[in-house]
Design a protein around this motif. Sequence first.
Motif, short mmCIF file in Angstrom:
data_model
loop_
_atom_site.label_atom_id
_atom_site.label_comp_id
_atom_site.label_asym_id
_atom_site.label_seq_id
_atom_site.Cartn_x
_atom_site.Cartn_y
_atom_site.Cartn_z
N TYR A 169 67.50 48.54 18.17
CA TYR A 169 68.27 47.96 17.40
C TYR A 169 68.99 46.59 19.45
CZ TYR A 169 68.93 50.14 13.40
OH TYR A 169 68.41 50.51 12.36
N ASP A 170 68.98 47.65 19.88
CA ASP A 170 70.03 46.75 21.54
C ASP A 170 69.19 45.96 22.12
OD1 ASP A 170 72.32 47.65 19.86
OD2 ASP A 170 72.27 49.27 21.06
N LYS A 171 68.01 47.13 22.80
CA LYS A 171 66.87 46.00 23.43
C LYS A 171 66.31 44.59 23.12
CE LYS A 171 63.40 46.86 26.96
NZ LYS A 171 62.45 48.61 27.48
N GLY A 172 66.22 45.51 21.50
CA GLY A 172 65.72 44.27 20.99
C GLY A 172 65.98 43.53 20.68
N ALA A 173 67.49 42.90 20.45
CA ALA A 173 68.05 41.41 20.69
C ALA A 173 68.45 41.60 21.21
CB ALA A 173 69.68 42.15 20.44
N VAL A 174 68.25 41.60 22.50
CA VAL A 174 68.33 41.09 24.60
C VAL A 174 67.40 41.05 24.06
CG1 VAL A 174 68.64 41.76 26.36
CG2 VAL A 174 70.68 42.93 24.47
N VAL A 175 66.21 41.19 24.34
CA VAL A 175 64.95 40.98 24.76
C VAL A 175 64.85 39.18 23.80
CG1 VAL A 175 62.63 40.56 24.39
CG2 VAL A 175 64.01 43.08 25.28
N LEU A 176 65.00 39.01 22.69
CA LEU A 176 65.40 37.73 22.11
C LEU A 176 66.05 37.27 22.65
CD1 LEU A 176 65.05 38.82 18.35
CD2 LEU A 176 63.43 38.12 19.57
N ASP A 177 68.24 37.04 22.93
CA ASP A 177 68.46 36.92 23.81
C ASP A 177 67.63 36.03 25.36
OD1 ASP A 177 71.30 35.21 24.69
OD2 ASP A 177 70.70 36.25 25.84
#
Length: 222
Positions: free
Chosen positions: A56-64
């Motif tokens: 959830y979180d790393k996935g979002a951060v990587v997209l950012d």
Amino acid sequence: EGFASYSEAVWYESIHGEDGLRDYVGSQMDSYLAWHDYEGYFALYDPAYSWGGTVYDKGAVVLDMLRTHLGDELFFGALQYYGEEYAYENATTAEFEIAVEQYTGQDLIWFFDAWVYRVGEPSILWGYESRELAEGGYQFDFRVEQTASDFDGVLQLWGFPLEVVIVDSEGEENISTFWVEQENQVFSLCVDYEVDRVLVDPDRRVLLGEIVEGDGQLGEDV
């Protein structure tokens, strides 16, 4: 789920602007790092646990981070292209990477290898020196040492852009971005102002496990 989590950050950005986005992504970084104590360490691709901070979180951060690298026009254009290419179908991580590369015309193997397929994240120790030059102005030396290691204590090196904000004696901010890839590195600038303080990745644009401030004499033979 990483896309869904990043959609939350984009929604928050629509209400609170750029500062809101940075705050939200920062909280996702903190959540991901905190999850290490519960779920352990594994790559974003083919995760060992599908309901925690990595997905959830790393996935979002990587997209950012991908958005930061590409810029808004290319990033959101690539997402639209990806959606149109695979509408009402299943798509793999590799197919997402190919779609983004096709749309942007960029080779992004280095990015996906580091942040999607690799376990963990980098950590750094940093420091700086500033000295007045005889001919006028100042020499600014920024030193950074990578400190992340694997479970066997072996140092793990990453390649990533690091934003450094140099604040002068008048409070004006001067931004530089350095490419960090070695164990110990020093980046030197000649500036026309006296350095008051330094901020490292203040907007949290890179997923770092630790950012520790030391002195200007870090490591050996830098």
